[in-house]
Enzyme design. Structure first.
Site, PDB file in Angstrom:
ATOM      1  N   TYR A  35       0.866  -1.189   0.000  1.00  0.00           N
ATOM      2  CA  TYR A  35       0.000   0.000   0.000  1.00  0.00           C
ATOM      3  C   TYR A  35       0.894   1.228   0.000  1.00  0.00           C
ATOM      4  CZ  TYR A  35      -3.933   3.011   1.525  1.00  0.00           C
ATOM      5  OH  TYR A  35      -4.892   3.982   1.631  1.00  0.00           O
ATOM      6  N   LYS A  64      -1.428  -1.335  -4.073  1.00  0.00           N
ATOM      7  CA  LYS A  64      -2.494  -0.331  -4.024  1.00  0.00           C
ATOM      8  C   LYS A  64      -1.778   1.002  -4.157  1.00  0.00           C
ATOM      9  CE  LYS A  64      -6.130   1.702  -1.195  1.00  0.00           C
ATOM     10  NZ  LYS A  64      -6.831   1.697   0.116  1.00  0.00           N
TER      11      LYS A  64
END
Length: 193
Positions: A35, A64
């Protein structure tokens, strides 16, 4: 899967970030999604570092990408291993990312407008940009609104207006102001018509 944020506060070097995710990868057999969210962590995971991790560790399966840097996302899309997922972490960039070859989105507004937002992404994945952008332009204002006073105050307020959940947050977060609530209420009334 594990969604693991880049180390925050310390502002590690790219090698430090690499070593961090190496340890995460080795600590679990579960798939790992990196992330990258520099506004919250204080450091960006560069495309080079992400791609290095993608190539070096089988269980690091995607990123992400929430850097807000579309150029970086394009480098990731161009140079990624074929089985590595590039997932948008930015609701406003999700459709362009999908149209450029991305794999989807982990969304905030998708919690409040799941039917519309997921349909938009599916249309993008199916190569139907005109139809997808019709939906995007309808939901675009809501994306701005839910982030106007920070996340998650805005989305929690929207979920409360939609009678899905309460708008409660814990300190140091603070619920949305009445001004934002009124804007979101107006958006919902207009959106449903």
């Amino acid at each position: 899967a594990i969604l693991s944020v880049s180390p925050y506060y310390n502002k590690p070097s790219q090698q430090g970030i690499y070593e961090h995710f190496k340890q995460v990868s080795m600590a679990s057999d579960l798939p790992v999604i990196i992330y990258n969210v520099p506004p919250r962590t204080g450091s960006n995971i560069t495309a080079d570092t992400t791609l290095r991790l993608a190539r070096d560790f089988d269980n690091i399966i995607g990123v992400k990408e929430a850097s807000g840097d579309f150029d970086q996302a394009l480098y990731l899309l161009r140079d990624k291993p074929s089985d590595f997922m590039i997932i948008s972490g930015e609701d406003k960039l999700a459709l362009p990312l999908v149209l450029a070859g991305g794999d989807g989105v982990i969304s905030v507004i998708g919690q409040g407008l799941p039917k519309e937002f997921s349909k938009m992404i599916r249309l993008g994945l199916d190569g139907k940009p005109a139809q997808a952008f019709d939906i995007f332009y309808r939901v675009m204002e809501s994306i701005d609104l839910i982030f106007e006073e920070g996340n998650p105050a805005g989305i929690k307020c929207l979920l409360d207006i939609l009678d899905i959940s309460s708008d409660g947050v814990r300190l140091p977060l603070f619920p949305a102001t009445m001004d934002l609530r009124q804007k979101l209420t107006k958006f919902v009334a207009t959106f449903k018509n």
